[in-house]
Design a protein around this motif. Structure first.
Motif, PDB file in Angstrom:
ATOM      1  N   ASN A  30      30.328  47.747   0.622  1.00  0.00           N
ATOM      2  CA  ASN A  30      31.534  48.216  -0.072  1.00  0.00           C
ATOM      3  C   ASN A  30      32.590  47.131  -0.272  1.00  0.00           C
ATOM      4  O   ASN A  30      33.785  47.421  -0.360  1.00  0.00           O
ATOM      5  CB  ASN A  30      32.162  49.409   0.676  1.00  0.00           C
ATOM      6  N   GLY A  31      32.147  45.889  -0.365  1.00  0.00           N
ATOM      7  CA  GLY A  31      33.053  44.822  -0.741  1.00  0.00           C
ATOM      8  C   GLY A  31      33.168  44.775  -2.254  1.00  0.00           C
ATOM      9  O   GLY A  31      32.228  45.138  -2.962  1.00  0.00           O
ATOM     10  N   ASN A  32      34.305  44.357  -2.751  1.00  0.00           N
ATOM     11  CA  ASN A  32      34.523  44.315  -4.202  1.00  0.00           C
ATOM     12  C   ASN A  32      34.786  42.872  -4.638  1.00  0.00           C
ATOM     13  O   ASN A  32      35.822  42.295  -4.296  1.00  0.00           O
ATOM     14  CB  ASN A  32      35.710  45.199  -4.584  1.00  0.00           C
ATOM     15  N   VAL A  33      33.833  42.296  -5.391  1.00  0.00           N
ATOM     16  CA  VAL A  33      33.967  40.918  -5.843  1.00  0.00           C
ATOM     17  C   VAL A  33      34.984  40.852  -6.983  1.00  0.00           C
ATOM     18  O   VAL A  33      34.899  41.599  -7.954  1.00  0.00           O
ATOM     19  CB  VAL A  33      32.616  40.353  -6.329  1.00  0.00           C
ATOM     20  N   ILE A  34      35.960  39.933  -6.853  1.00  0.00           N
ATOM     21  CA  ILE A  34      36.976  39.804  -7.906  1.00  0.00           C
ATOM     22  C   ILE A  34      36.960  38.418  -8.559  1.00  0.00           C
ATOM     23  O   ILE A  34      37.581  38.213  -9.594  1.00  0.00           O
ATOM     24  CB  ILE A  34      38.400  40.103  -7.368  1.00  0.00           C
ATOM     25  N   LYS A  35      36.234  37.466  -7.948  1.00  0.00           N
ATOM     26  CA  LYS A  35      36.174  36.130  -8.544  1.00  0.00           C
ATOM     27  C   LYS A  35      34.948  35.401  -8.020  1.00  0.00           C
ATOM     28  O   LYS A  35      34.633  35.475  -6.826  1.00  0.00           O
ATOM     29  CB  LYS A  35      37.452  35.348  -8.183  1.00  0.00           C
ATOM     30  N   LEU A  36      34.253  34.687  -8.922  1.00  0.00           N
ATOM     31  CA  LEU A  36      33.082  33.905  -8.551  1.00  0.00           C
ATOM     32  C   LEU A  36      33.224  32.482  -9.089  1.00  0.00           C
ATOM     33  O   LEU A  36      33.657  32.276 -10.223  1.00  0.00           O
ATOM     34  CB  LEU A  36      31.801  34.507  -9.141  1.00  0.00           C
ATOM     35  N   GLU A  37      32.834  31.510  -8.250  1.00  0.00           N
ATOM     36  CA  GLU A  37      32.760  30.121  -8.696  1.00  0.00           C
ATOM     37  C   GLU A  37      31.386  29.581  -8.301  1.00  0.00           C
ATOM     38  O   GLU A  37      31.027  29.609  -7.120  1.00  0.00           O
ATOM     39  CB  GLU A  37      33.853  29.270  -8.047  1.00  0.00           C
ATOM     40  N   HIS A  38      30.641  29.116  -9.294  1.00  0.00           N
ATOM     41  CA  HIS A  38      29.270  28.658  -9.075  1.00  0.00           C
ATOM     42  C   HIS A  38      29.246  27.150  -9.284  1.00  0.00           C
ATOM     43  O   HIS A  38      29.465  26.655 -10.382  1.00  0.00           O
ATOM     44  CB  HIS A  38      28.340  29.358 -10.080  1.00  0.00           C
ATOM     45  N   ASN A  39      29.005  26.380  -8.229  1.00  0.00           N
ATOM     46  CA  ASN A  39      29.041  24.919  -8.302  1.00  0.00           C
ATOM     47  C   ASN A  39      27.644  24.355  -8.098  1.00  0.00           C
ATOM     48  O   ASN A  39      27.118  24.336  -6.982  1.00  0.00           O
ATOM     49  CB  ASN A  39      30.004  24.372  -7.241  1.00  0.00           C
ATOM     50  N   GLN A  40      27.032  23.866  -9.188  1.00  0.00           N
ATOM     51  CA  GLN A  40      25.673  23.317  -9.105  1.00  0.00           C
ATOM     52  C   GLN A  40      25.666  21.867  -8.637  1.00  0.00           C
ATOM     53  O   GLN A  40      24.592  21.297  -8.425  1.00  0.00           O
ATOM     54  CB  GLN A  40      25.003  23.395 -10.480  1.00  0.00           C
ATOM     55  N   PHE A  41      26.842  21.272  -8.500  1.00  0.00           N
ATOM     56  CA  PHE A  41      26.898  19.847  -8.188  1.00  0.00           C
ATOM     57  C   PHE A  41      27.327  19.571  -6.755  1.00  0.00           C
ATOM     58  O   PHE A  41      27.767  18.477  -6.436  1.00  0.00           O
ATOM     59  CB  PHE A  41      27.846  19.156  -9.168  1.00  0.00           C
ATOM     60  N   VAL A  42      27.205  20.574  -5.886  1.00  0.00           N
ATOM     61  CA  VAL A  42      27.585  20.371  -4.495  1.00  0.00           C
ATOM     62  C   VAL A  42      26.603  19.441  -3.783  1.00  0.00           C
ATOM     63  O   VAL A  42      26.920  18.773  -2.813  1.00  0.00           O
ATOM     64  CB  VAL A  42      27.679  21.721  -3.747  1.00  0.00           C
ATOM     65  N   SER A  43      25.355  19.377  -4.314  1.00  0.00           N
ATOM     66  CA  SER A  43      24.323  18.530  -3.721  1.00  0.00           C
ATOM     67  C   SER A  43      23.611  17.753  -4.826  1.00  0.00           C
ATOM     68  O   SER A  43      23.462  18.242  -5.950  1.00  0.00           O
ATOM     69  CB  SER A  43      23.312  19.387  -2.948  1.00  0.00           C
ATOM     70  N   ILE A  44      23.172  16.545  -4.494  1.00  0.00           N
ATOM     71  CA  ILE A  44      22.393  15.761  -5.463  1.00  0.00           C
ATOM     72  C   ILE A  44      21.075  16.471  -5.766  1.00  0.00           C
ATOM     73  O   ILE A  44      20.593  16.498  -6.899  1.00  0.00           O
ATOM     74  CB  ILE A  44      22.127  14.339  -4.920  1.00  0.00           C
TER      75      ILE A  44
END
Length: 407
Positions: A351-365
């Motif tokens: 029952n958590g409600n997601v209000i914002k997402l950030e997807h970072n593909q460059f955290v690792s080589i």
């Protein structure tokens, strides 16, 4: 000490201020009563015409002036609410008013003061700076100065709050009052003791602007090096000299409050009482946990409600974060289809409600190894937050709580 603060004057002021005030009837607070074990009532001065109690002292003071003093024009310095009180009262008497306010005064207070017909001058960082400039202008322009707190007539007008409280709740045990320069607490504590010596008036001020606390420790007003607080209406570095003897004699106790406590108090007023109360007016609410009020009747003076919407939105955001009702976690995921759905489903199942997402593909080589997903979500509070974190851990993720920034 002079005997200028007399019952006759308080009674006179109580009748006069009815011309410019609304009846702010006590409101019983079920939530605060449950929290303290006492009976807690609110005195909502935030519902006044000018959004604060200050019109009481301003109107009574101007009423005591003679025609010549009024004809010169009035001037005052104020962090906001006294400005509106003087501007409104001056308009009622047909006087010209000049108001000097600190440069950081919330826009709502500046605009409303102007709307009452006053000339507004912004000067200095805090009240004390504005005061010095106002005194200079008063001499240069031959204006009559209306002090926001260090004036016994002003304090008498503010004290009419105590008259109304005792008339409505004769058996009150405690009255909690915000303290800045000391005018309000002077009037309320002096009159309360006249009406019933058993009533204890407790002053509450910001920890970073505790000028009355220091004055009482030093047996006289002292100047603080700074007054840095979000409670702008009580950001005063030095309390009044004229009113101090009355404070020393009649204040039962002083309490101080961290700014962070005001944030939770704001949410409490909005959610449980449907009220907008400015940070200075929230001081008594935020101080409740410092007192043992079991079986006692206490009245909290909510001194004003003039908060601009930008400050309001910031306080709400910080309050939700402070109470763990909004939080952000970082999780590392394999960079392949379906992983985001798994995380979202885990959160939804709790029952958590997601209000914002950030997807970072460059955290690792090595993108095949992991990408970072930052998720900002709503919860019901700390226990619910922990429940969601444990659920994510159970699914093999290693959630790390990070600083939450909504904007």
């Amino acid at each position: 000490m002079t005997d200028k603060l007399t019952l006759d004057k308080f009674e006179e002021a109580a009748e006069l201020v009815k011309k410019v005030t609304l009846p702010t009837k006590l409101e019983y607070s079920e939530s605060l009563s449950d929290m303290t074990g006492g009976k807690i009532y609110l005195k909502p001065e935030n519902f006044q015409y000018t959004g604060a109690y200050k019109v009481r002292g301003a109107y009574y003071k101007i009423a005591t002036l003679n025609d010549e003093q009024r004809s010169h024009g009035l001037i005052t310095s104020s962090a906001g609410n006294h400005a509106q009180g003087v501007a409104y009262a001056a308009k009622k008497f047909g006087c010209k008013a000049t108001i000097v306010m600190p440069t950081g005064t919330p826009l709502i207070k500046v605009n409303r003061t102007k709307n009452y017909g006053a000339e507004v001058i912004l000067q200095g960082d805090v009240y004390d700076d504005a005061y010095e400039y106002a005194m200079k202008l008063a001499e240069e322009r031959n204006l009559t100065f209306i002090h926001p707190f260090d004036d016994l007539d002003v304090a008498t007008g503010q004290g009419t709050i105590a008259m109304e409280i005792v008339q409505e709740l004769p058996t009150v045990d405690y009255i909690l009052v915000p303290v800045g320069g000391g005018g309000l607490v002077t009037g309320v504590s002096t009159l309360a003791k006249m009406l019933n010596p058993k009533i204890k008036v407790i002053g509450v001020e910001p920890k970073n602007a505790a000028s009355m606390t220091e004055a009482l420790k030093n047996d006289g007003p002292v100047t603080l090096p700074s007054a840095n607080t979000i409670a702008d209406g009580t950001a005063v570095k030095r309390v009044g000299t004229k009113i101090f003897p009355y404070c020393k004699e009649n204040i039962a106790q002083m309490l101080t409050v961290d700014d962070s406590r005001l944030i939770g108090a704001f949410l409490n007023m909005v959610e449980n009482h449907k009220m907008i109360v400015e940070n200075s007016g929230l001081l008594p609410v935020a101080a409740l946990d410092q007192l043992d009020l079991k079986g006692k009747k206490a009245v909290l003076v909510l001194s004003g409600g003039n908060m601009d919407v930008i400050t309001m939105s910031s306080v709400v955001q910080h309050g939700l974060i402070q109470q763990d009702r909004i939080f952000t976690v970082s999780v590392l995921l394999p960079d392949k289809a379906g992983e985001l759905v798994k995380v979202a489903s885990t959160i939804a199942d709790e029952n958590g409600n997601v209000i914002k997402l950030e997807h970072n593909q460059f955290v690792s080589i090595n993108r095949q190894a992991s990408v970072e997903l930052r998720i900002t979500m709503e919860s019901y509070g700390t226990s619910h937050k922990q429940q969601i974190l444990k659920a994510l851990e159970a699914k093999g993720y290693q959630p790390k709580v990070v600083d939450t920034k909504l904007y």
